[in-house]
Write a protein that holds these residues in place. Structure first.
Motif, PDB file in Angstrom:
ATOM      1  N   GLU A   1       0.891  -1.205   0.022  1.00 45.94           N
ATOM      2  CA  GLU A   1       0.019   0.138  -0.110  1.00 45.94           C
ATOM      3  C   GLU A   1       0.857   1.369  -0.029  1.00 45.94           C
ATOM      4  OE1 GLU A   1      -4.079  -1.262   2.268  1.00 45.94           O
ATOM      5  OE2 GLU A   1      -2.620  -0.462   3.524  1.00 45.94           O
ATOM      6  N   LEU A   2       0.274   2.325  -0.380  1.00 46.38           N
ATOM      7  CA  LEU A   2       0.978   3.532  -0.386  1.00 46.38           C
ATOM      8  C   LEU A   2       0.182   4.631   0.278  1.00 46.38           C
ATOM      9  CD1 LEU A   2       1.933   3.933  -4.449  1.00 46.38           C
ATOM     10  CD2 LEU A   2       3.379   3.410  -2.562  1.00 46.38           C
ATOM     11  N   LEU A   3       0.842   5.660   0.742  1.00 46.34           N
ATOM     12  CA  LEU A   3       0.317   6.789   1.758  1.00 46.34           C
ATOM     13  C   LEU A   3       0.313   7.978   0.757  1.00 46.34           C
ATOM     14  CD1 LEU A   3      -1.047   7.429   4.400  1.00 46.34           C
ATOM     15  CD2 LEU A   3       1.243   8.194   5.147  1.00 46.34           C
ATOM     16  N   VAL A   4      -0.657   8.492   0.458  1.00 47.29           N
ATOM     17  CA  VAL A   4      -0.854   9.713  -0.395  1.00 47.29           C
ATOM     18  C   VAL A   4      -1.351  10.808   0.525  1.00 47.29           C
ATOM     19  CG1 VAL A   4      -1.938  10.794  -2.252  1.00 47.29           C
ATOM     20  CG2 VAL A   4      -1.481   8.139  -2.396  1.00 47.29           C
ATOM     21  N   LYS A   5      -0.408  12.036   0.451  1.00 45.63           N
ATOM     22  CA  LYS A   5      -0.587  13.134   1.173  1.00 45.63           C
ATOM     23  C   LYS A   5      -1.523  13.889   0.100  1.00 45.63           C
ATOM     24  CE  LYS A   5       1.166  17.301   3.049  1.00 45.63           C
ATOM     25  NZ  LYS A   5       2.372  18.552   3.114  1.00 45.63           N
ATOM     26  N   VAL A   6      -2.762  14.017   0.618  1.00 41.43           N
ATOM     27  CA  VAL A   6      -3.904  14.774  -0.383  1.00 41.43           C
ATOM     28  C   VAL A   6      -3.569  16.314  -0.541  1.00 41.43           C
ATOM     29  CG1 VAL A   6      -6.124  15.346  -0.867  1.00 41.43           C
ATOM     30  CG2 VAL A   6      -5.602  13.080  -0.006  1.00 41.43           C
ATOM     31  N   GLU A   7      -3.161  16.905  -1.655  1.00 44.44           N
ATOM     32  CA  GLU A   7      -3.003  18.225  -1.677  1.00 44.44           C
ATOM     33  C   GLU A   7      -4.243  19.099  -2.061  1.00 44.44           C
ATOM     34  OE1 GLU A   7       0.451  18.875  -4.243  1.00 44.44           O
ATOM     35  OE2 GLU A   7       1.486  17.659  -2.969  1.00 44.44           O
ATOM     36  N   ARG A   8      -5.251  18.598  -3.116  1.00 47.84           N
ATOM     37  CA  ARG A   8      -6.368  19.053  -3.540  1.00 47.84           C
ATOM     38  C   ARG A   8      -7.322  17.748  -3.591  1.00 47.84           C
ATOM     39  NH1 ARG A   8      -3.325  22.779  -2.636  1.00 47.84           N
ATOM     40  NH2 ARG A   8      -2.839  24.571  -3.881  1.00 47.84           N
ATOM     41  N   CYS A   9      -8.641  18.545  -3.363  1.00 48.37           N
ATOM     42  CA  CYS A   9      -9.693  17.284  -3.769  1.00 48.37           C
ATOM     43  C   CYS A   9     -10.972  17.878  -4.182  1.00 48.37           C
ATOM     44  CB  CYS A   9      -9.889  16.679  -2.402  1.00 48.37           C
ATOM     45  SG  CYS A   9     -10.900  17.830  -1.182  1.00 48.37           S
ATOM     46  N   GLY A  10     -11.780  16.890  -4.759  1.00 44.40           N
ATOM     47  CA  GLY A  10     -13.063  17.359  -5.440  1.00 44.40           C
ATOM     48  C   GLY A  10     -14.145  16.714  -4.719  1.00 44.40           C
ATOM     49  N   ILE A  11     -15.285  17.244  -5.289  1.00 46.73           N
ATOM     50  CA  ILE A  11     -16.357  17.031  -4.658  1.00 46.73           C
ATOM     51  C   ILE A  11     -17.197  16.215  -5.762  1.00 46.73           C
ATOM     52  CG2 ILE A  11     -18.659  17.162  -3.485  1.00 46.73           C
ATOM     53  CD1 ILE A  11     -17.062  19.768  -2.180  1.00 46.73           C
ATOM     54  N   CYS A  12     -17.722  14.774  -5.845  1.00 52.87           N
ATOM     55  CA  CYS A  12     -18.404  14.183  -7.089  1.00 52.87           C
ATOM     56  C   CYS A  12     -19.960  14.407  -6.488  1.00 52.87           C
ATOM     57  CB  CYS A  12     -17.801  12.892  -7.166  1.00 52.87           C
ATOM     58  SG  CYS A  12     -18.448  11.602  -6.102  1.00 52.87           S
ATOM     59  N   ALA A  13     -20.587  14.125  -7.504  1.00 51.57           N
ATOM     60  CA  ALA A  13     -22.234  13.900  -7.434  1.00 51.57           C
ATOM     61  C   ALA A  13     -22.555  12.986  -6.327  1.00 51.57           C
ATOM     62  CB  ALA A  13     -22.787  13.558  -8.611  1.00 51.57           C
ATOM     63  N   GLY A  14     -21.620  11.769  -6.101  1.00 50.40           N
ATOM     64  CA  GLY A  14     -22.003  11.053  -5.027  1.00 50.40           C
ATOM     65  C   GLY A  14     -21.782  11.401  -3.845  1.00 50.40           C
ATOM     66  N   ASP A  15     -21.003  12.190  -3.626  1.00 50.06           N
ATOM     67  CA  ASP A  15     -20.599  12.930  -2.214  1.00 50.06           C
ATOM     68  C   ASP A  15     -22.050  13.787  -1.869  1.00 50.06           C
ATOM     69  OD1 ASP A  15     -17.947  11.937  -1.809  1.00 50.06           O
ATOM     70  OD2 ASP A  15     -17.099  13.413  -3.074  1.00 50.06           O
ATOM     71  N   ALA A  16     -22.431  14.647  -2.719  1.00 46.89           N
ATOM     72  CA  ALA A  16     -23.322  15.576  -2.671  1.00 46.89           C
ATOM     73  C   ALA A  16     -24.754  14.657  -2.352  1.00 46.89           C
ATOM     74  CB  ALA A  16     -23.717  16.514  -4.004  1.00 46.89           C
ATOM     75  N   LYS A  17     -24.832  13.591  -3.234  1.00 44.15           N
ATOM     76  CA  LYS A  17     -26.219  12.762  -2.750  1.00 44.15           C
ATOM     77  C   LYS A  17     -25.933  12.029  -1.330  1.00 44.15           C
ATOM     78  CE  LYS A  17     -26.662  11.787  -7.549  1.00 44.15           C
ATOM     79  NZ  LYS A  17     -26.522  10.683  -8.986  1.00 44.15           N
ATOM     80  N   CYS A  18     -24.939  11.644  -1.101  1.00 44.36           N
ATOM     81  CA  CYS A  18     -24.714  10.990   0.350  1.00 44.36           C
ATOM     82  C   CYS A  18     -25.061  12.072   1.384  1.00 44.36           C
ATOM     83  CB  CYS A  18     -23.006  10.449   0.397  1.00 44.36           C
ATOM     84  SG  CYS A  18     -22.862   9.591   1.883  1.00 44.36           S
ATOM     85  N   TYR A  19     -24.613  13.196   1.271  1.00 45.74           N
ATOM     86  CA  TYR A  19     -24.865  14.295   2.300  1.00 45.74           C
ATOM     87  C   TYR A  19     -26.197  14.751   2.237  1.00 45.74           C
ATOM     88  CZ  TYR A  19     -24.780  18.968   4.201  1.00 45.74           C
ATOM     89  OH  TYR A  19     -24.985  19.805   4.986  1.00 45.74           O
TER      90      TYR A  19
END
Length: 97
Positions: A49-67
């Motif tokens: 496995e790799l560890l990724v330091k997130v620098e930028r992220c997006g919001i997809c339609a699935g995230d909005a629907k879950c919310y």
């Protein structure tokens, strides 16, 4: 917090800095309409496995629907819930290995 919407690719940049903090800030899904920024432990990568330091992220339609409480995530009379809280959502990001 920078947000990139509709990010359809990811970039991998190798980092020589190997210092890993103990904690990080993350958006956590605690329930329908309840997403909060919290400080949580940095996950420890396992074998292969790799560890990724997130620098930028997006919001997809699935995230909005879950919310919003969509049955496809929270279940209804015909299906079991998909989401088990608390959970850190997200799959659209740019980061450093």
């Amino acid at each position: 917090l920078a947000v990139l919407v509709f990010c359809s690719y990811f970039r991998i940049k190798m980092s020589k800095d190997v210092s890993i903090p103990e904690s990080m800030r993350a958006v956590r899904n605690l329930g329908i309409g309840d997403f909060q920024v919290q400080t949580i432990a940095v996950p420890k990568p396992g074998v292969d496995e790799l560890l990724v330091k997130v620098e930028r992220c997006g919001i997809c339609a699935g995230d909005a629907k879950c919310y919003a409480g969509a049955a496809m995530f929270w279940g209804d009379s015909t299906r079991e819930p998909y989401v088990q809280t608390p959970v850190t959502p997200g799959h659209e990001f740019i980061g450093t290995l």
